[in-house]
Enzyme design. Structure first.
Site, PDB file in Angstrom:
ATOM      1  N   ASP A 228       0.868  -1.165   0.000  1.00 41.89           N
ATOM      2  CA  ASP A 228       0.000   0.000   0.000  1.00 41.89           C
ATOM      3  C   ASP A 228       0.917   1.230   0.000  1.00 41.89           C
ATOM      4  OD1 ASP A 228      -2.099   1.749   0.001  1.00 41.89           O
ATOM      5  OD2 ASP A 228      -3.182   0.793   1.646  1.00 41.89           O
TER       6      ASP A 228
HETATM    7  C1  BGC Z   1      -5.081   3.292   0.079  1.00 44.48           C
HETATM    8  C2  BGC Z   1      -5.176   2.321  -1.090  1.00 44.48           C
HETATM    9  C3  BGC Z   1      -4.954   3.053  -2.374  1.00 44.48           C
HETATM   10  C4  BGC Z   1      -3.622   3.777  -2.320  1.00 44.48           C
HETATM   11  C5  BGC Z   1      -3.320   4.562  -3.571  1.00 44.48           C
HETATM   12  C6  BGC Z   1      -3.836   4.135   0.022  1.00 44.48           C
HETATM   13  O1  BGC Z   1      -3.856   5.160   0.973  1.00 44.48           O
HETATM   14  O2  BGC Z   1      -5.116   2.570   1.287  1.00 44.48           O
HETATM   15  O3  BGC Z   1      -6.423   1.688  -1.095  1.00 44.48           O
HETATM   16  O4  BGC Z   1      -5.003   2.162  -3.462  1.00 44.48           O
HETATM   17  O5  BGC Z   1      -3.645   4.702  -1.237  1.00 44.48           O
HETATM   18  O6  BGC Z   1      -4.164   5.646  -3.678  1.00 44.48           O
END
Ligand code: BGC
Length: 809
Positions: A228
């Site tokens: 993530d």
């Molecule tokens: C979120 C993800 C997301 C990523 C990119 C993160 O903060 O938890 O779900 O895909 O950001 O935006």
């Protein structure tokens, strides 16, 4: 053939190139290697549409939120939506969509509840698999997220999810397992949180047992494990385990640090090769080794076929919670409709955070209801604001003015100037490297006499003055973490009243910190909000009630808003914001044909639910909001939704009321009893149970019979007056065994004409009988008697069959 090609390409790459590939080049793009024919690959968020990666945000089809999708219990419809996602990815030149989310709705207050399908592992796994298969069949990759235990937002980047091995297997890993084994996704995202399964406690990005052991080993996942965004904290630990790709880039804990670790023998080179192999496999799958560049990103989401599918999906997903006097569908000859509620005027179509997309349009409930009832007079009434913050400054008091923006360096010199016109989000992006502070200046020209409210809401260190007086100042520095906390989207502000007796200028000057420690996080943010003198909430409620009194039908749309449901925080309670409960009660008192429509993704308490004649759960319906509601009200489409979660009647009854970590640990103490299983275990009565939904017909159930080793068939008759769809749900119980009171084991649906009968066969997967044997580390089916109950919901079970398992396996 293709694996051979991957090996050939891999063999040509020097270590520097191999390591470079393993961190993003930008926030959303991976490195290209033209020398081996690898073009740049792009990933983009889901799961509500495909956001796209350009600064100029392009429009994208905005789907109903995933919980609405799951409420259809309809894999074919999910596949239609998956195909829309794939087309959206192509329109945004994205190779991989960062969706679906298969975390569970463990607590109703979870901020990302709306992004998840369900509180139930089987329903989540089924819906996700249909989605993944449909997207990838179009040559676009998915990224199933967030592996695993990422079920709440409080301390979200650091909490340890303590989940006992059996609950982990049977509940939280279960949807991942199903989608990995059956849907074969090309990417999986490792979560922000850590997981303690009793044997290993480590961050999800470096959890050896889960990434290398379970996901890649046992389940045979052959795709890329991406972290993530900003989740990877270590070099060696994360690289030695199953993580393949660090995002976002550039920078981060791998790159040169990883190169040094490989050279120093701390990370074996073969671990690097395995990661690169997976990335090249992804490249091959999405066509990034084909030599054809993707087309330029473009606006999308409003072609007629997409619009029609989204409209029908949102209508079908709607759940009929109550329809006492058969008020719904509304008669076509009604003369006067009062449409009431802040959410009627401004529906909440999507939750906040990384899932946010810019829709091509949002279909207005007022316009669509007026179109659907051409002979009726339809009037709209807000009935009071439901928001905590004032509205963003717009044209009215602004008199065509602009926001003058100056970017200052650390010495206070202006390094850049720009202007923005109202309404403006308050966010300054694309800052130059030298940016230290951003000064925003604007002049209001209020004319209406009375008290004008002005609220200025900065992020980070700031000094704000309004009308020559200091309103707020702070030296508190905001760090990169603010990008992961959506409260930065609605920063707290300070409000002041400016008294206007005759028109004059009111100057607002805000100096705010530039948040710039990295390419992914580079912005300054200050919102200027304003409210003219006007009617109070009480005045607006009284006006709405008066309109309801005059109308044949009152449609009250209540709900949450972007201040309530978002990534980045959990909700503090389950109440509707503002005075919406008052509004409903007072409208229902004067109009006995009141339909309440709930526009929310996650449960909210509806204390008047059994006092109003009709109520619908309308979800976060996406861009075709208005049309979908009109179709439900007229009955042009049957609202076939069944709740994919439990609707509590009282906050005190909720089995897992919050997920606030204690000393950094979220203890999943309820074990297997997540969601409806918890309600059953505790013997509590919700407002509406899991699986509930009346639809627009009535159904008679005959006796279920066992028609295969793991199949039950039940005759149903549509005893209503219209063609309708029934979702037959099968739940298992195993008396005497250490299992949940009952658990969802399968479901099947049928759509038939009025008076028609159908035999509905529900297949129960073997896994539904199995339980995880913690000591042996294997799945087993205990011998004994199982009762398979079938019915309309988890608490409306109509008949059952007994299945005896003679010998354990
Ligand atoms: C979120 C993800 C997301 C990523 C990119 C993160 O903060 O938890 O779900 O895909 O950001 O935006």
């Amino acid at each position: 053939m293709s694996e051979e090609r991957i090996e050939r390409l891999l063999a040509r790459l020097p270590l520097e190139d191999r390591v470079r590939l393993l961190t993003g080049e930008t926030a959303w793009k991976l490195y290209a290697l033209p020398e081996i024919g690898l073009r740049q690959m792009t990933v983009s968020d889901g799961p509500i549409g495909v956001r796209g990666v350009t600064e100029q945000r392009l429009s994208s089809a905005q789907l109903p939120a995933p919980s609405a999708m799951a409420a259809t219990w309809d894999a074919e419809l999910i596949a239609d939506l998956g195909r829309i996602m794939a087309a959206e990815a192509v329109a945004k030149a994205a190779d991989v969509v960062l969706a679906p989310v298969v975390n569970l709705q463990r607590t109703p207050v979870a901020g990302r509840h709306f992004e998840c399908f369900s509180e139930d592992p089987l329903l989540s796994g089924r819906m996700a698999t249909a989605f993944v298969e449909a997207v990838q069949a179009e040559g676009v990759g998915v990224c199933v997220k967030h592996f695993v235990g990422n079920d709440s937002e409080t301390e979200r980047t650091s909490y340890v999810a303590r989940i006992a091995p059996r609950a982990l297997r049977e509940v939280y890993l279960a949807p991942f397992e199903q989608v990995v084994r059956d849907g074969k996704p090309w990417m999986v995202m490792a979560a922000y949180n850590a997981v303690d399964d009793g044997v290993e406690s480590s961050p999800a990005t470096e959890h050896d047992r889960l990434l290398a052991g379970v996901l890649k080993g046992e389940w045979g996942f052959d795709g890329v494990v991406v972290s993530d965004w900003l989740a990877t904290k270590s070099t060696v630990e994360s690289a030695r385990t199953g993580l393949d790709l660090v995002m976002p880039g550039p920078g981060g804990p791998w790159r040169e640090h990883l190169l040094a670790a490989v050279r120093g023998g701390e990370v074996p080179e073969k671990a690097i090769d395995e990661k690169v192999r997976r990335l090249l496999r992804l490249a091959e799958r999405v066509g990034a080794l084909d030599g054809t560049p993707p087309a330029a990103p473009r606006n999308s989401g409003d072609d007629p076929a997409t619009v029609a599918t989204l409209r029908s999906a949102a209508a079908r997903a709607t759940v009929v919670l109550r329809n006492e006097t058969s008020l719904l569908p509304l008669r076509p000859d009604i003369q006067r409709i009062a449409l009431i509620g802040a959410n009627a005027l401004d529906p909440f179509v999507q939750g906040g955070g990384s899932a946010h997309v810019v829709p091509p349009h949002v279909a207005s409930p007022l316009a669509e209801i007026a179109r659907a009832f051409p002979d009726a007079e339809v009037t709209a009434h807000r009935g009071g604001t439901t928001r905590r913050h004032l509205p963003l400054l717009d044209g009215g008091a602004f008199d065509g003015g602009a926001f003058e923006i100056e970017v200052l360096d650390a010495a206070g010199s202006v390094v850049q100037r720009r202007t923005e016109s109202a309404p403006w989000s308050g966010r300054v992006t694309e800052l130059p490297d030298a940016a230290d502070t951003v000064r925003v200046r604007t002049t209001l020209r209020p004319t209406a006499p009375g008290d004008h409210l002005v609220e200025v809401a900065p992020v980070g260190r700031h000094h704000v003055s309004v009308d020559g007086r200091t309103l707020s100042e702070s030296e508190r520095i905001a760090g990169p973490e603010v990008v992961l906390d959506s409260s930065a989207n609605h920063p707290e502000g300070v409000t002041t009243a400016v008294e206007i007796t005759e028109p004059r200028d009111v100057e607002v000057i805000a100096e705010v910190q530039a948040v710039t420690p990295g390419s992914f996080v580079r912005f300054a943010h200050v919102e200027v909000r304003h409210q003219e003198p006007g009617p109070s909430v009480e005045d607006e409620i009284a006006e709405a009630v008066a309109a309801a009194r005059r109308a044949d039908v009152a449609v009250v749309v209540v709900g949450t808003n972007d201040e309530t449901e978002s990534e980045g925080w959990d909700r503090p309670h389950l109440d509707l914001p503002g005075r919406q409960n008052d509004l409903v009660r007072r409208v229902a008192e004067v109009n006995d044909r009141t339909v309440v429509v709930v526009n929310a993704g996650a449960p909210v308490l509806l204390p008047w639910l059994d006092e109003v004649p009709a109520a619908l759960w309308w979800w976060l319906p996406g861009q075709e909001a208005g049309g979908s509601l009109a179709d439900v009200l007229t009955g042009a489409v049957e609202p076939t939704g069944r709740l994919p979660w439990t609707l509590p009647a009282r906050a005190a009854d909720v089995p897992v009321p919050h997920a606030i970590p204690v000393d950094g640990v979220v203890d999943y103490a309820e074990g297997l009893d997540v969601g409806h299983r918890g309600w059953d275990r505790l013997g509590r009565v919700p407002a509406r149970e899991f699986g509930f939904g009346l639809g627009y017909s009535t159904w008679q159930y005959g006796d279920a019979v066992q028609t295969g080793p793991r199949q039950v068939t039940v005759p149903v008759v549509n005893t209503g007056a219209r063609r309708a769809r029934e979702v037959v749900q099968a739940y298992l119980t195993a008396p005497g065994q250490d299992r949940p009171v009952r658990w969802l084991a399968g479901f099947a649906a049928v759509e038939v004409d009025p008076g028609a009968a159908a035999a509905v066969a529900v297949d129960v997967p073997q896994r539904a009988f199995e339980m995880w044997d913690e000591s042996a580390g294997i799945w087993r089916i205990p011998a004994g008697e199982y009762i398979l109950q079938v019915g309309r919901s988890s608490r409306d079970l109509r008949s059952s069959v007994r299945i005896t398992v003679e010998t354990a396996s």
